[in-house]
Design an enzyme around this catalytic site. Structure first.
Site, PDB file in Angstrom:
ATOM      1  N   LYS A  96     -27.691  23.528 -13.631  1.00  0.00           N
ATOM      2  CA  LYS A  96     -28.769  22.536 -13.766  1.00  0.00           C
ATOM      3  C   LYS A  96     -28.527  21.659 -14.998  1.00  0.00           C
ATOM      4  O   LYS A  96     -28.073  22.152 -16.031  1.00  0.00           O
ATOM      5  CB  LYS A  96     -30.113  23.282 -13.902  1.00  0.00           C
ATOM      6  CG  LYS A  96     -31.329  22.411 -14.148  1.00  0.00           C
ATOM      7  CD  LYS A  96     -31.752  21.606 -12.941  1.00  0.00           C
ATOM      8  CE  LYS A  96     -32.949  20.691 -13.256  1.00  0.00           C
ATOM      9  NZ  LYS A  96     -33.198  19.706 -12.211  1.00  0.00           N
TER      10      LYS A  96
ATOM     11  N   CYS B 256     -31.515  10.702 -14.615  1.00  0.00           N
ATOM     12  CA  CYS B 256     -32.687  11.544 -14.309  1.00  0.00           C
ATOM     13  C   CYS B 256     -33.911  10.643 -14.172  1.00  0.00           C
ATOM     14  O   CYS B 256     -34.247   9.898 -15.087  1.00  0.00           O
ATOM     15  CB  CYS B 256     -32.926  12.585 -15.392  1.00  0.00           C
ATOM     16  SG  CYS B 256     -34.412  13.530 -14.991  1.00  0.00           S
TER      17      CYS B 256
HETATM   18  O1  RRO Z   1     -35.166  17.750 -12.886  1.00  0.00           O
HETATM   19  C1  RRO Z   1     -35.456  16.702 -12.288  1.00  0.00           C
HETATM   20  O2  RRO Z   1     -36.643  16.304 -12.191  1.00  0.00           O
HETATM   21  C2  RRO Z   1     -34.411  15.845 -11.680  1.00  0.00           C
HETATM   22  C3  RRO Z   1     -33.199  15.532 -12.284  1.00  0.00           C
HETATM   23 BR1  RRO Z   1     -32.649  16.204 -13.945  1.00  0.00          BR
HETATM   24  C4  RRO Z   1     -32.288  14.644 -11.631  1.00  0.00           C
HETATM   25  O3  RRO Z   1     -31.180  14.282 -12.113  1.00  0.00           O
HETATM   26  N1  RRO Z   1     -32.678  14.140 -10.421  1.00  0.00           N
HETATM   27  C5  RRO Z   1     -33.863  14.463  -9.841  1.00  0.00           C
HETATM   28  O4  RRO Z   1     -34.158  13.976  -8.739  1.00  0.00           O
HETATM   29  N2  RRO Z   1     -34.721  15.318 -10.478  1.00  0.00           N
END
Ligand code: RRO
Length: 310
Positions: free
Chosen positions: A44, A129
């Site tokens: 992640k 993000c």
């Molecule tokens: O964790 C998220 O809310 C998230 C991330 Br880091 C990302 O790169 N893409 C996304 O759709 N959600």
């Protein structure tokens, strides 16, 4: 059929692995991936400090896709450095780190530490993000992206790739491609969730998720044509500079086939992995292999980029 593919010298047994998204946050989840047919273990996206989840509801499945506003929940980068060591001790599967910023000075710290103190095979720099309130997606700010890449450009020995948002106009794809070609980027992921979308439940007359003022990142079938177009356009602009292009909105073997035709070397499973859990890798690979073999293909390389145009 030979399913092997390579990313910047890192060999993958097959072209399918998990996206840095659902169910790759804890060591237990990562160990499940280790036992699955996912050809790599993608962790992640992590930040300097640990982060909690956004309040629920933060994930919703629609007929043609999923929407999320997770808010970058992770255990903090130090944990992922530890996890990478444990994972590499137990198998030869490539382990991939993903880093994300909340403050300007974060990226150099994260990239340098993963380069020097971890044994990950590859590092993803997430410039897209969509779910942190008050923070724009960096990759839409070309000046800032250029600045960040210049700060971290000389920090790497391990291959670096960028996770990009979708671009909706060639002018913007070209601007980003120009920046990428200035730096030592090995490959890119197209595309992250399509941010700034809204779904309404007509029965309840209500929005369906809570965080970030009810707007969220959209994925899956809704965004597939956008993802395909981004892969293909970046291929046209960067084929001789950036080795490999990936995507992560994959649901079926047909998607795998189409993205490889468009020039992806491998694909990542996000939504389907959270829905079907680790069995999706084996199922999708088996179906893909059956279809490609029926067409007499013998390797991924034979399919890659062979999209016919009119
Ligand atoms: O964790 C998220 O809310 C998230 C991330 Br880091 C990302 O790169 N893409 C996304 O759709 N959600």
């Amino acid at each position: 059929m030979n399913l092997e593919t390579t990313i910047w010298g890192v060999k993958l047994e097959n072209p399918v692995f998990n996206a840095s998204g659902p169910d790759c946050t804890t060591l237990e989840e990562l160990e499940w991936l280790q036992k699955s047919s996912s050809s790599a273990i993608m962790m992640k996206s992590c930040s300097i400090e640990p982060r909690e989840w956004n309040p629920e509801p933060r994930y919703f499945e629609l007929e043609l896709g999923s929407i999320n506003s997770m808010w970058l929940p992770n255990l903090g980068y130090k944990k992922y450095i530890e996890f990478s060591k444990t994972l590499k001790q137990n198998s030869k599967k490539p382990v991939i780190a993903s880093v994300v910023w909340l403050h300007r000075e974060d990226f150099p710290i994260l990239v340098k530490t993963f380069q020097e103190d971890s044994i990950v095979d590859l590092i993803e720099v997430n410039l897209s993000c969509p779910n942190v309130a008050g923070k724009p997606q960096i990759a839409y700010d070309f000046e800032m992206s250029d600045k960040i890449l210049s700060q971290i450009n000389n920090l790497w020995n391990k291959p670096i790739w960028l996770k990009l948002p979708p671009y909706f106009d060639f002018v913007h794809t070209e601007q980003m491609a120009k920046i990428i070609s200035k730096y030592n980027i090995s490959f890119i992921t197209c595309i992250n969730s399509v941010w700034n979308t809204l779904f309404i439940d007509p029965e309840k007359e209500q929005v369906v998720i809570k965080p970030k003022w009810w707007f969220w990142g959209l994925g899956w079938d809704y965004v597939k044509p956008i993802a395909l177009a981004n892969v293909r356009k970046f291929y046209e602009l960067l084929w001789d500079k950036v080795d490999i292009i990936w995507v992560w909105w994959i649901k079926t073997w047909i998607d795998v086939f189409e993205f490889i035709l468009a020039w992806a070397s491998a694909v990542q499973l996000g939504t389907i992995y959270s829905k079907e859990w680790k069995d999706c890798f084996e199922r999708i690979l088996k179906e893909f292999e059956e279809y490609a073999s029926k067409k007499w293909y013998k390797s991924i390389e034979e399919i890659r980029g062979k999209l016919k145009v009119l």
